[in-house]
Enzyme design. Structure first.
Site, mmCIF file in Angstrom:
data_model
loop_
_atom_site.group_PDB
_atom_site.id
_atom_site.type_symbol
_atom_site.label_atom_id
_atom_site.label_comp_id
_atom_site.label_asym_id
_atom_site.label_seq_id
_atom_site.Cartn_x
_atom_site.Cartn_y
_atom_site.Cartn_z
ATOM 1 N N SER B 58 -29.486 27.862 14.838
ATOM 2 C CA SER B 58 -30.288 27.196 15.854
ATOM 3 C C SER B 58 -30.527 25.744 15.453
ATOM 4 C CB SER B 58 -31.616 27.974 15.922
ATOM 5 O OG SER B 58 -32.475 27.507 16.893
ATOM 6 N N GLU B 59 -29.488 24.911 15.561
ATOM 7 C CA GLU B 59 -29.628 23.545 15.028
ATOM 8 C C GLU B 59 -30.768 22.786 15.697
ATOM 9 O OE1 GLU B 59 -26.666 24.945 15.588
ATOM 10 O OE2 GLU B 59 -25.952 25.058 13.523
ATOM 11 N N HIS B 128 -16.123 19.680 10.444
ATOM 12 C CA HIS B 128 -16.756 19.791 9.134
ATOM 13 C C HIS B 128 -16.620 18.484 8.342
ATOM 14 C CE1 HIS B 128 -16.574 23.992 10.195
ATOM 15 N NE2 HIS B 128 -17.140 24.369 9.075
#
Lengths: 357, 321
Positions: B58-59, B128
């Site tokens: 849940s950024e 990333h």
């Protein structure tokens, strides 16, 4: 293999005082005495008067764009009275009714709606976060504030407000899920006023209720008549008690936005007058007046006296707010806990040239 | 102790948490797993579940909750698992972390340190390897810090954990374990907003930070040019004074960063040098950066991330102009 029910759920809807001011005595909260009902009535009227004044100031160019709350007073005042002293409020942008009942200084309110951040400065003193405009983004702040209460052991509950449209936003779900997963003292109040600017509740989601969204997060979820201050009060009080045990809740208050989304739109463009009339009959304030009058607790002269006092307090606050002199330095000097050299140069250059005005 | 950046950061967190019980770490897989890069390894055992909190995925929720925690008297240290995933929390950072202090005229503060791995060069999946420092620096309101070695990482983080501002603490993945360095065992702090000289020289000024610091160092060494190498350490607020001091001395300025070229930190520094030291320069300013396109999949990253040869060739160009 037989197919079994993995999970069964339902959403309960509660109304305690109907549109005629008649109550369900069995459901009526025991701790709600006559005086408290009267206080709630007075605050609902105060919120409506404040709303009307701000709208008029906006129309005269004396306030910035403004989001009226008329029609939604019971939801906000019911929650305000269900909260305990010290509980934390996380408002969206239409919650001046509850802010008023929680003790917001009126002049701060008008300074905010004139368009100056200084109006937010005193909110911390009444345990409130500032107004949050991006829809739904305030909900995770509520979860975080609730985390802090649990961590610090304050015993306080956090009440975070969101509208029907906001429940379609990711931040709404992230916040209630966070609260559920971590057992936080968060009460999420959905002020379902049926309209998200021009989008009706029916087009916002295929879900039958907004309360059921809380079930997905595993939290206690109920629906109440949001125009019934007694039902809202009771739900808020019960949710606060659960919150203090680490059980978050969601309360959907079914109400109606009688006016525009903000002063910048015209609701006649997207909704029918008949619908508005239908809701007028369910007005949250007139039913309480009927109830109080029926019990001999209210009359015309009390009404007149109240209205005069409120109008006086409002006018006094407007005068004070209009005397407020903004200091443009404040936009530079509150960004960081320190002043970076590069920003200082920008400030100095602006000040030296009088902001080129 | 002789440690890599991962251990230095872990140590900074542990020392700070011992001193300040308002510090709470939260994020995805940071507890039992110790974080996907093991930066928080062992901290759960040391400080318990109350202070090292594994959260749902849940950024936006994590950053939003951290803002609420910070405004309520705690000092949260959220970890965003990867900088590319953090864009889901961009709204919370830009709309609220930057503004909470100012919109309440100082009555509410957001003392929070957002830690996240940044930049590439380690053959990871898509998303990333982002270098997002310019996004967070542009608006104002967020402090943006990016260390390039273990010593700075510990000192800057310990300082950040005492500030009353939201700090983006960007940790270059490639440098996490690239080398070890002697780092004091005890607490110490490095000023935020202050660049450092990696080495001093006369022929040119090279301003860089993060993953590009070792690349620039090697390129300069191989080339043999006498250069001031400045490691920004803090992107925002920028240490303009140090940059100008060196630029005026050498008269030639190059900026090297891994983030893509356009509208970036290099552009910001170029503009400041041009505005304030133009007539003391003997050559146009040069930027060395990744091309203006999103970070490609790992098979192509060597074609994207600036390398020593690219820097060396820029040194030649700057010397000959």
């Amino acid at each position: 293999m037989p197919i079994v029910d993995a999970f069964d759920c339902s959403i309960k809807y509660t109304q305690i005082m109907d549109a005629d001011g008649k109550i369900d005595a069995a459901l009526f909260p025991k701790d709600l005495d006559d005086d408290k009902v009267k206080q709630m009535y007075i605050y609902m009227c105060f919120a409506r008067a404040l709303d009307a004044k701000t709208l008029s100031l906006q129309r005269q160019g004396r306030a910035a764009t403004f989001a009226p709350l008329v029609g939604e007073e019971a939801t906000q005042i019911g929650v305000a009275f269900g909260m305990s002293e010290g509980d934390i409020l996380v408002p969206s942008f239409r919650q001046h009714g509850i802010l008023l009942a929680r003790g917001m200084p009126l002049d701060s309110y008008f300074i905010y709606w004139r368009g100056f951040e200084e109006g937010n400065k005193t909110l911390k003193d009444i345990g409130s976060f500032p107004v949050a405009v991006p829809v739904g983004t305030q909900m995770p702040h509520g979860a975080g504030a609730a985390f802090a209460q649990k961590y610090l052991g304050t015993g306080k509950a956090v009440f975070a407000f969101i509208g029907d449209g906001g429940t379609s936003e990711g931040d709404f779900y992230e916040a209630i899920n966070f609260a559920g997963a971590l057992g936080l003292p968060l009460v999420s109040v959905v002020e379902n006023n049926q309209w998200a600017i021009s989008l009706p509740r029916s087009r916002q989601t295929a879900a039958k209720t907004l309360a059921q969204k809380g079930i997905a997060a595993g939290i206690n979820s109920v629906q109440v008549d949001g125009n019934d201050v007694v039902a809202v009060y009771k739900a808020a009080k019960e949710a606060a008690a659960l919150a203090r045990e680490g059980k978050p809740s969601l309360i959907e208050c079914v109400t109606y936005r009688m006016s525009m989304h903000t002063t910048s739109d015209d609701p006649t463009k997207y909704r029918s007058g008949a619908e508005v009339e239908e809701w007028k009959a369910k007005d949250p304030i007139s039913r309480v007046r009927k109830y109080l009058e029926g019990k001999g607790l209210w009359n015309d002269s009390m009404e007149k006296e109240m209205a005069e006092k409120q109008s006086h307090d409002i006018d006094e606050a407007v005068a004070k707010a209009e005397a407020f002199k903004p200091d443009p330095k404040s936009i530079f000097e509150n960004l960081y806990s320190f002043m970076p050299q590069t920003l200082k140069e920008e400030e100095d250059s602006a000040l030296a040239s009088g902001f080129w005005m | 102790m002789n440690v890599n950046m991962v251990s230095a950061i872990n140590n900074a967190l542990a020392l700070s948490m011992e001193k300040d019980d308002k510090i709470v770490l939260l994020g995805e897989d940071i507890g039992k797993d110790g974080g996907v890069f093991r930066v928080t390894d062992g901290l759960l055992d040391k400080f318990g579940e109350k202070r090292v909190v594994d959260t749902p995925l849940s950024e936006s929720g994590i950053i939003g909750a951290s803002i609420g925690m910070a405004a309520s008297g705690l000092r949260p240290v959220p970890e965003m698992q990867f900088a590319g995933f953090m864009f889901l929390a961009f709204s919370q950072l830009i709309n609220h972390a930057t503004r909470m202090r100012s919109r309440t005229r100082g009555s509410m503060k957001v003392p929070m340190v957002v830690r996240t791995p940044v930049s590439g060069g380690v053959k990871t999946l898509e998303h990333h390897s982002e270098s997002p420092e310019e996004y967070y620096s542009h608006m104002g309101g967020l402090i943006v810090v990016e260390p390039s070695n273990p010593y700075d990482a510990k000192g800057l983080l310990m300082r950040a954990l005492k500030m009353d501002d939201p700090v983006m603490f960007l940790e270059p993945t490639k440098l996490y374990r690239l080398f070890k360095q002697d780092v004091p065992d005890g607490p110490y702090e490095i000023d935020i907003g202050k660049a450092s000289y990696v080495q001093k020289g006369d022929a040119m000024t090279i301003v860089t930070y993060g993953t590009m610091v070792p690349v620039v160092k090697n390129a300069v060494e191989k080339h043999g040019v006498s250069a001031d190498i400045i490691d920004l350490r803090t992107i925002n607020p920028i240490d303009e004074a140090t940059i100008l001091e060196s630029a005026k001395k050498t008269g030639k300025v190059m900026i090297v960063h891994e983030a893509s070229l356009s509208f970036g930190v290099g552009a910001e520094i170029s503009a400041r040098v041009a505005e304030k030291a133009m007539f003391e320069l003997s050559a146009p300013i040069i930027r060395v950066a990744a091309p203006s396109l999103p970070y490609p999949m790992p098979g192509y990253e060597n074609y994207y991330v600036p390398n020593e040869k690219k820097v060396e060739s820029a040194i030649d160009r700057l010397l000959s102009s």
